[in-house]
Design a protein around this motif. Structure first.
Motif, PDB file in Angstrom:
ATOM      1  N   ASN A 234       0.814  -1.226   0.000  1.00 54.29           N
ATOM      2  CA  ASN A 234       0.000   0.000   0.000  1.00 54.29           C
ATOM      3  C   ASN A 234       0.845   1.273   0.000  1.00 54.29           C
ATOM      4  O   ASN A 234       0.335   2.356   0.309  1.00 54.29           O
ATOM      5  N   TYR A 235       2.104   1.173  -0.370  1.00 52.52           N
ATOM      6  CA  TYR A 235       3.014   2.322  -0.333  1.00 52.52           C
ATOM      7  C   TYR A 235       2.451   3.512  -1.112  1.00 52.52           C
ATOM      8  O   TYR A 235       2.279   4.614  -0.569  1.00 52.52           O
ATOM      9  N   ASP A 236       2.163   3.313  -2.394  1.00 50.62           N
ATOM     10  CA  ASP A 236       1.668   4.413  -3.230  1.00 50.62           C
ATOM     11  C   ASP A 236       0.283   4.874  -2.790  1.00 50.62           C
ATOM     12  O   ASP A 236      -0.016   6.073  -2.805  1.00 50.62           O
ATOM     13  N   GLU A 237      -0.553   3.924  -2.387  1.00 52.46           N
ATOM     14  CA  GLU A 237      -1.919   4.260  -1.963  1.00 52.46           C
ATOM     15  C   GLU A 237      -1.893   5.139  -0.715  1.00 52.46           C
ATOM     16  O   GLU A 237      -2.645   6.119  -0.615  1.00 52.46           O
ATOM     17  N   ILE A 238      -1.008   4.811   0.238  1.00 55.99           N
ATOM     18  CA  ILE A 238      -0.916   5.596   1.467  1.00 55.99           C
ATOM     19  C   ILE A 238      -0.445   7.008   1.156  1.00 55.99           C
ATOM     20  O   ILE A 238      -1.017   7.995   1.640  1.00 55.99           O
ATOM     21  N   ARG A 239       0.566   7.128   0.336  1.00 57.44           N
ATOM     22  CA  ARG A 239       1.080   8.451  -0.018  1.00 57.44           C
ATOM     23  C   ARG A 239       0.016   9.309  -0.693  1.00 57.44           C
ATOM     24  O   ARG A 239      -0.187  10.474  -0.345  1.00 57.44           O
ATOM     25  N   GLN A 240      -0.648   8.716  -1.680  1.00 57.92           N
ATOM     26  CA  GLN A 240      -1.628   9.476  -2.443  1.00 57.92           C
ATOM     27  C   GLN A 240      -2.797   9.907  -1.566  1.00 57.92           C
ATOM     28  O   GLN A 240      -3.228  11.072  -1.595  1.00 57.92           O
ATOM     29  N   ALA A 241      -3.325   8.968  -0.775  1.00 63.64           N
ATOM     30  CA  ALA A 241      -4.475   9.279   0.072  1.00 63.64           C
ATOM     31  C   ALA A 241      -4.118  10.335   1.113  1.00 63.64           C
ATOM     32  O   ALA A 241      -4.895  11.263   1.368  1.00 63.64           O
ATOM     33  N   ALA A 242      -2.960  10.208   1.733  1.00 62.49           N
ATOM     34  CA  ALA A 242      -2.548  11.187   2.747  1.00 62.49           C
ATOM     35  C   ALA A 242      -2.365  12.567   2.130  1.00 62.49           C
ATOM     36  O   ALA A 242      -2.736  13.591   2.725  1.00 62.49           O
ATOM     37  N   ALA A 247      -1.703  16.097   3.915  1.00 59.51           N
ATOM     38  CA  ALA A 247      -0.365  15.877   4.464  1.00 59.51           C
ATOM     39  C   ALA A 247       0.685  16.572   3.609  1.00 59.51           C
ATOM     40  O   ALA A 247       0.582  16.619   2.381  1.00 59.51           O
ATOM     41  N   PHE A 248       1.712  17.100   4.270  1.00 62.06           N
ATOM     42  CA  PHE A 248       2.831  17.700   3.540  1.00 62.06           C
ATOM     43  C   PHE A 248       3.637  16.637   2.806  1.00 62.06           C
ATOM     44  O   PHE A 248       4.053  16.827   1.664  1.00 62.06           O
ATOM     45  N   GLY A 249       3.896  15.529   3.499  1.00 63.77           N
ATOM     46  CA  GLY A 249       4.695  14.465   2.919  1.00 63.77           C
ATOM     47  C   GLY A 249       4.536  13.194   3.709  1.00 63.77           C
ATOM     48  O   GLY A 249       4.296  13.227   4.927  1.00 63.77           O
ATOM     49  N   THR A 250       4.662  12.055   3.031  1.00 65.26           N
ATOM     50  CA  THR A 250       4.519  10.750   3.669  1.00 65.26           C
ATOM     51  C   THR A 250       5.677   9.868   3.248  1.00 65.26           C
ATOM     52  O   THR A 250       5.960   9.732   2.051  1.00 65.26           O
ATOM     53  N   VAL A 251       6.363   9.262   4.219  1.00 66.25           N
ATOM     54  CA  VAL A 251       7.562   8.484   3.935  1.00 66.25           C
ATOM     55  C   VAL A 251       7.572   7.202   4.765  1.00 66.25           C
ATOM     56  O   VAL A 251       6.768   7.029   5.683  1.00 66.25           O
ATOM     57  N   ILE A 252       8.509   6.324   4.417  1.00 63.65           N
ATOM     58  CA  ILE A 252       8.728   5.121   5.208  1.00 63.65           C
ATOM     59  C   ILE A 252       9.361   5.526   6.535  1.00 63.65           C
ATOM     60  O   ILE A 252      10.290   6.333   6.579  1.00 63.65           O
ATOM     61  N   SER A 253       8.862   4.964   7.625  1.00 64.28           N
ATOM     62  CA  SER A 253       9.456   5.210   8.940  1.00 64.28           C
ATOM     63  C   SER A 253      10.576   4.205   9.155  1.00 64.28           C
ATOM     64  O   SER A 253      10.345   2.991   9.199  1.00 64.28           O
TER      65      SER A 253
END
Length: 303
Positions: A234-242, A247-253
């Motif tokens: 869900n990497y791309d899905e999480i980024r796009q939805a956020a 959200a300013f930015g979404t990355v791997i923790s």
């Protein structure tokens, strides 16, 4: 020896292009309750921890013993009750927190009187890199560098970030070793220059309060996210939805599989609610940066 409690925060590291050098402490904690005993005993009280190993096999004990040995000291036996709010192998610095806890356990038991800088040097040596152990020790957002010229860990610390943090924590683990295997061994000069420039601009955005710029640079990373994205469902899905939720930015923790969004202050709760519909099988949590890092509380009455 009086009884004492050691508390160490979780952390998120890398933060896009800040690979192995940028980390932030989070308000989830590993806590050790320590009291003297006739023998070493570890007891776990957390859904995030497996049953406790025999003391000599316990990772925290091994870190404490290693620290004591480096200082030519001997650890006195204790009972250690371990509580943790940090899930294992999720990219939230569980290993780094345990390293810091072990060093502080030896520091207290053997009265080593280590300075914060000395703890950071040893924690970096034990962990292998400073991006998680530095915020776990010192709190806040920390940018680190290991330089041959000074032969020490240089760092810059700030806790002046006015953003909400939303974490997307899946119910499966991803070992750091697995996440590192997909990374290239080398970068061309052109790729390294481009990747470093992105990281530099991200830090400038964070420190200047231009969080929109910082978020764009987070998501433009070239050091590790393009290679690890395939390991994160869900990497791309999480980024796009956020992003669509503000959200300013979404990355791997860290090494993943948890992801983290940096969002405008006050929007975190709505992002949590919205993302729960997108990711029903994830634990989605609104967190804050921990500003204190390692804490020790001593008690006078300990039997």
């Amino acid at each position: 020896m009086n009884g004492f409690t050691i508390s160490v925060p979780a952390s998120t590291a890398n933060i896009g292009p800040g690979f192995d050098s940028v980390g932030m402490a989070l308000n989830r904690y590993l806590t050790l309750h320590v009291q003297r005993s006739d023998e070493w005993v570890f007891e776990h009280r957390s859904e995030h921890l497996p049953p406790a190993d025999a003391a000599q096999e316990h990772f925290i004990y091994q870190m404490a013993e290693r620290m004591a040995s480096e200082c030519e000291a001997v650890l006195p036996p204790c009972k250690v009750v371990v509580e943790s709010e940090i899930p294992l192998a999720r990219g939230m610095g569980s290993s780094a927190s345990a390293v810091v806890a072990g060093i502080e356990l030896a520091n207290q038991l053997c009265q080593l009187e280590l300075t914060p800088e000395e703890k950071l040097e040893w924690a970096t040596k034990f962990e292998g890199h400073p991006d998680n152990v530095a915020p776990a020790l010192l709190g806040g957002l920390i940018v680190t560098a290991e330089t041959k010229r000074t032969d020490k860990v240089e760092y810059f610390q700030t806790d002046d970030l006015n953003m909400d943090l939303v974490l997307y924590i899946p119910n499966f683990e991803l070992k750091t070793e697995t996440a590192r295997k997909v990374l290239p061994e080398t970068f061309s000069r052109a790729d390294a220059t481009a990747a470093s420039g992105i990281g530099n601009v991200m830090i400038a955005g964070l420190l200047s309060g231009d969080y929109g710029l910082a978020g764009r640079m987070m998501e433009a990373d070239l050091f590790h996210e393009p290679y690890r994205a395939s390991l994160i469902p869900n990497y791309d899905e999480i980024r796009q939805a956020a992003r669509e939720m503000g959200a300013f930015g979404t990355v791997i923790s860290g090494a993943g599989p948890t992801m983290i969004s940096f969002a405008p202050k006050g929007t975190g709760e709505s992002i949590v609610k919205g993302m729960q519909a997108v990711l029903p099988n994830y634990s989605i949590e609104l967190m804050e940066a921990d500003r204190n890092g390692l804490r020790v509380e001593k008690f006078q009455d300990c039997k």
